[in-house]
Design an enzyme around this catalytic site. Sequence first.
Site, PDB file in Angstrom:
ATOM      1  N   LYS A  22     103.414  35.649 -91.610  1.00  0.00           N
ATOM      2  CA  LYS A  22     105.047  35.515 -91.784  1.00  0.00           C
ATOM      3  C   LYS A  22     105.802  35.272 -90.301  1.00  0.00           C
ATOM      4  CE  LYS A  22     108.111  38.687 -93.099  1.00  0.00           C
ATOM      5  NZ  LYS A  22     109.262  38.821 -91.895  1.00  0.00           N
ATOM      6  N   ASN A  23     105.634  36.263 -89.502  1.00  0.00           N
ATOM      7  CA  ASN A  23     106.399  36.411 -88.272  1.00  0.00           C
ATOM      8  C   ASN A  23     105.931  35.740 -87.163  1.00  0.00           C
ATOM      9  OD1 ASN A  23     107.563  38.133 -89.723  1.00  0.00           O
ATOM     10  ND2 ASN A  23     106.946  40.131 -88.532  1.00  0.00           N
ATOM     11  N   ARG A  92     117.229  37.631 -91.987  1.00  0.00           N
ATOM     12  CA  ARG A  92     117.943  38.158 -90.709  1.00  0.00           C
ATOM     13  C   ARG A  92     117.274  37.336 -89.616  1.00  0.00           C
ATOM     14  NH1 ARG A  92     118.858  42.081 -86.763  1.00  0.00           N
ATOM     15  NH2 ARG A  92     117.259  41.308 -85.269  1.00  0.00           N
ATOM     16  N   CYS A 116     116.180  42.458 -94.444  1.00  0.00           N
ATOM     17  CA  CYS A 116     115.958  43.782 -94.956  1.00  0.00           C
ATOM     18  C   CYS A 116     116.760  44.773 -94.374  1.00  0.00           C
ATOM     19  CB  CYS A 116     114.493  44.097 -94.428  1.00  0.00           C
ATOM     20  SG  CYS A 116     113.213  43.312 -95.655  1.00  0.00           S
ATOM     21  N   ARG A 121     120.004  47.045 -86.992  1.00  0.00           N
ATOM     22  CA  ARG A 121     119.410  45.621 -86.559  1.00  0.00           C
ATOM     23  C   ARG A 121     120.555  44.938 -85.925  1.00  0.00           C
ATOM     24  NH1 ARG A 121     114.872  43.824 -90.624  1.00  0.00           N
ATOM     25  NH2 ARG A 121     113.999  43.282 -88.668  1.00  0.00           N
ATOM     26  N   PRO A 122     120.876  45.234 -84.971  1.00  0.00           N
ATOM     27  CA  PRO A 122     122.306  44.387 -84.050  1.00  0.00           C
ATOM     28  C   PRO A 122     121.476  43.163 -83.774  1.00  0.00           C
ATOM     29  CG  PRO A 122     121.701  46.146 -82.785  1.00  0.00           C
ATOM     30  CD  PRO A 122     120.705  46.319 -84.059  1.00  0.00           C
ATOM     31  N   ILE A 123     122.495  42.149 -83.108  1.00  0.00           N
ATOM     32  CA  ILE A 123     121.842  40.868 -82.542  1.00  0.00           C
ATOM     33  C   ILE A 123     122.461  40.661 -81.164  1.00  0.00           C
ATOM     34  CG2 ILE A 123     121.498  39.662 -84.658  1.00  0.00           C
ATOM     35  CD1 ILE A 123     124.346  38.268 -84.212  1.00  0.00           C
ATOM     36  N   ASP A 124     122.937  41.703 -80.869  1.00  0.00           N
ATOM     37  CA  ASP A 124     123.606  41.727 -79.197  1.00  0.00           C
ATOM     38  C   ASP A 124     122.549  41.128 -78.259  1.00  0.00           C
ATOM     39  OD1 ASP A 124     122.296  43.959 -79.888  1.00  0.00           O
ATOM     40  OD2 ASP A 124     122.756  44.845 -77.944  1.00  0.00           O
ATOM     41  N   ASP A 307     105.715  47.726 -88.985  1.00  0.00           N
ATOM     42  CA  ASP A 307     105.576  47.128 -90.460  1.00  0.00           C
ATOM     43  C   ASP A 307     104.588  47.606 -91.048  1.00  0.00           C
ATOM     44  OD1 ASP A 307     107.784  45.558 -89.734  1.00  0.00           O
ATOM     45  OD2 ASP A 307     106.953  43.603 -89.563  1.00  0.00           O
ATOM     46  N   ILE A 329     111.093  52.534 -84.115  1.00  0.00           N
ATOM     47  CA  ILE A 329     111.777  51.091 -83.877  1.00  0.00           C
ATOM     48  C   ILE A 329     113.007  51.215 -84.687  1.00  0.00           C
ATOM     49  CG2 ILE A 329     111.313  48.719 -84.108  1.00  0.00           C
ATOM     50  CD1 ILE A 329     109.197  50.334 -82.166  1.00  0.00           C
ATOM     51  N   ARG A 399     109.090  38.263-100.012  1.00  0.00           N
ATOM     52  CA  ARG A 399     109.585  37.857 -98.827  1.00  0.00           C
ATOM     53  C   ARG A 399     108.405  37.413 -97.884  1.00  0.00           C
ATOM     54  NH1 ARG A 399     114.997  39.973 -96.684  1.00  0.00           N
ATOM     55  NH2 ARG A 399     114.288  38.714 -95.032  1.00  0.00           N
TER      56      ARG A 399
HETATM   57  C1  UD1 Z   1     110.454  41.528 -85.769  1.00  0.00           C
HETATM   58  C2  UD1 Z   1     109.677  41.476 -86.981  1.00  0.00           C
HETATM   59  C3  UD1 Z   1     109.757  42.643 -87.812  1.00  0.00           C
HETATM   60  C4  UD1 Z   1     109.288  43.786 -86.990  1.00  0.00           C
HETATM   61  C5  UD1 Z   1     110.032  43.694 -85.774  1.00  0.00           C
HETATM   62  C6  UD1 Z   1     109.404  44.957 -84.727  1.00  0.00           C
HETATM   63  C7  UD1 Z   1     110.061  39.055 -87.394  1.00  0.00           C
HETATM   64  C8  UD1 Z   1     110.682  37.860 -88.301  1.00  0.00           C
HETATM   65  N1  UD1 Z   1     110.378  40.120 -87.537  1.00  0.00           N
HETATM   66  O1  UD1 Z   1     111.863  41.940 -86.112  1.00  0.00           O
HETATM   67  O2  UD1 Z   1     108.779  42.377 -88.964  1.00  0.00           O
HETATM   68  O3  UD1 Z   1     109.378  44.947 -88.038  1.00  0.00           O
HETATM   69  O4  UD1 Z   1     109.869  42.776 -84.935  1.00  0.00           O
HETATM   70  O5  UD1 Z   1     108.130  44.956 -84.742  1.00  0.00           O
HETATM   71  O6  UD1 Z   1     109.278  38.845 -86.791  1.00  0.00           O
HETATM   72  N2  UD1 Z   1     117.690  45.140 -81.502  1.00  0.00           N
HETATM   73  C9  UD1 Z   1     118.775  45.471 -80.588  1.00  0.00           C
HETATM   74  N3  UD1 Z   1     119.483  44.284 -80.582  1.00  0.00           N
HETATM   75  C10 UD1 Z   1     119.306  43.069 -80.671  1.00  0.00           C
HETATM   76  C11 UD1 Z   1     117.693  42.774 -81.229  1.00  0.00           C
HETATM   77  C12 UD1 Z   1     117.089  44.019 -81.587  1.00  0.00           C
HETATM   78  O7  UD1 Z   1     119.271  46.519 -80.356  1.00  0.00           O
HETATM   79  O8  UD1 Z   1     119.728  42.022 -80.321  1.00  0.00           O
HETATM   80  C13 UD1 Z   1     116.877  46.373 -81.695  1.00  0.00           C
HETATM   81  C14 UD1 Z   1     116.544  46.401 -83.161  1.00  0.00           C
HETATM   82  O9  UD1 Z   1     117.715  47.390 -83.642  1.00  0.00           O
HETATM   83  C15 UD1 Z   1     115.323  47.493 -83.079  1.00  0.00           C
HETATM   84  C16 UD1 Z   1     114.761  47.144 -82.042  1.00  0.00           C
HETATM   85  O10 UD1 Z   1     115.497  46.321 -81.065  1.00  0.00           O
HETATM   86  O11 UD1 Z   1     115.565  48.894 -83.081  1.00  0.00           O
HETATM   87  C17 UD1 Z   1     113.441  46.253 -82.239  1.00  0.00           C
HETATM   88  O12 UD1 Z   1     113.982  45.152 -83.004  1.00  0.00           O
HETATM   89  P1  UD1 Z   1     113.148  43.614 -82.677  1.00  0.00           P
HETATM   90  O13 UD1 Z   1     111.869  43.735 -82.035  1.00  0.00           O
HETATM   91  O14 UD1 Z   1     114.085  42.572 -82.226  1.00  0.00           O
HETATM   92  O15 UD1 Z   1     112.913  43.287 -84.442  1.00  0.00           O
HETATM   93  P2  UD1 Z   1     113.074  41.731 -84.971  1.00  0.00           P
HETATM   94  O16 UD1 Z   1     112.801  40.664 -83.913  1.00  0.00           O
HETATM   95  O17 UD1 Z   1     114.186  41.825 -85.528  1.00  0.00           O
END
Ligand code: UD1
Length: 427
Positions: A22-23, A92, A116, A121-124, A307, A329, A399
Amino acid sequence: MDQIRIIGGSPLSGTVTIQGSKNAALPMMAASLLQEGVCVLKGCPRIADVFCMEEILKTLGAVTYWEDNNLYLDCSHIRNFAVTTEYTKRMRSSIMLLGAVTGRMEKGCIGYPGGCVIGKRPIDMHLEVLKRLGAEILEEGGVLCADTGKKGFRGAEIVFEKSSVGATEQGILAGVCALGDTWLYHCAKEPEIYWLGEFLNQMGASVSGAGTDVIHIQGRKKLKGISFRIPPDRIVAGTYICAGAATRGKVILKNPPLQELEAFLKVYQKMGGQYKVNSGKLTTDSSRVGLPVPYLETDVFPGFPTDLQSQVLAVLTTAEGMSHIRETIFEDRFKAARELRKMGADIEVQGQDAWVRGRPYLTGTQVRAEELRGGAALVLAGLGAVGETIISGCSYITRGYEHICEDLAGLGGKIEGNTRKIYEGNI
Ligand code: UD1
């Protein structure tokens, strides 16, 4: 009927083929937008998140179709640049489309992402990377827009403040569209990033170092449509090994992503699991599983994957002695613990830590999945438990798992649920 019904207690035994990842598939779907032909994703999992991403690509103008597990994405005529909240709320990872759409159309808009519920889970970091590559980020009524104007993205040097899979993928996708060179430092090293680099390079891009700390991209290469096989899903592989462990069975994986499972297999051995690799197959023997794991913490790759944390937690509920898991994480990833307790598990959660005192057995009851991997953990617990377990909230599970009931029933598990039919139709 959003339910899975399990009669627990039979040790699983047999061979299972692991679905496509999936990822890995999701960012490749986003990457397909960067060429004006057809990309074929072979062995693509037919799961809700992929269907959701497919629907989004269609709203942007892509023509898509399936031939068995091969997904055709014809991106010749992309005409829209806005992804509505209706879709992004569901998934997301749709945020990763923002860079790709902007790269293709000079502007991209996306509703705030959902997905989920496992913490903030921010997007900054996603937005920062696009800004650094020259996009202006605007927020208009709950919708985020990135705009590069006619200039498009421009190469830059970016140092990520922490390891993020999604933000690294965002940087790669936008960097491929950028004029000049982009250097990404402190990148996430998860295998899916390596695979995204491979996919883009076959399309004609120049991405080096994907899967390592530092990624270098020479942007604006002419990209073409390709056919690419999605690698097997390391999390599904780990989940099925845990299903063997929860039932003290013997499960053989036909196509294991071995190099991606190293940290998991070490923990599996600590729990008493044994395995061998023969002609590419992974044979696991869980007949001696039952040992506690004194300390396990999730970490970025090559560490133990978050995961697979819930699935191991489920197995440890019946490993005699005290185990301790620290989740590093995500903030809120012990949701399954509450439901496992209803089955008799002795788990104490304090913030990012969970202590598990193994019991001889769990007892089946009614439980509810609240997120994808935690939901899978309940399935494993149900397979190992005495009596009947009914799991609701299964749309979370589908999912990520293409045919979890069929696969586990194929291994001798007494499990049924029409999850596959329901969710293929719905999204
Ligand atoms: C991806 C995987 C998810 C997996 C995760 C960690 C996909 C579709 N999903 O999620 O299954 O659990 O990697 O291996 O590939 N963070 C921030 N700001 C941001 C983005 C992330 O602070 O803009 C933080 C998150 O809150 C978290 C950490 O960074 O604490 C890691 O998140 P991230 O590696 O980005 O996970 P995803 O890409 O969402």
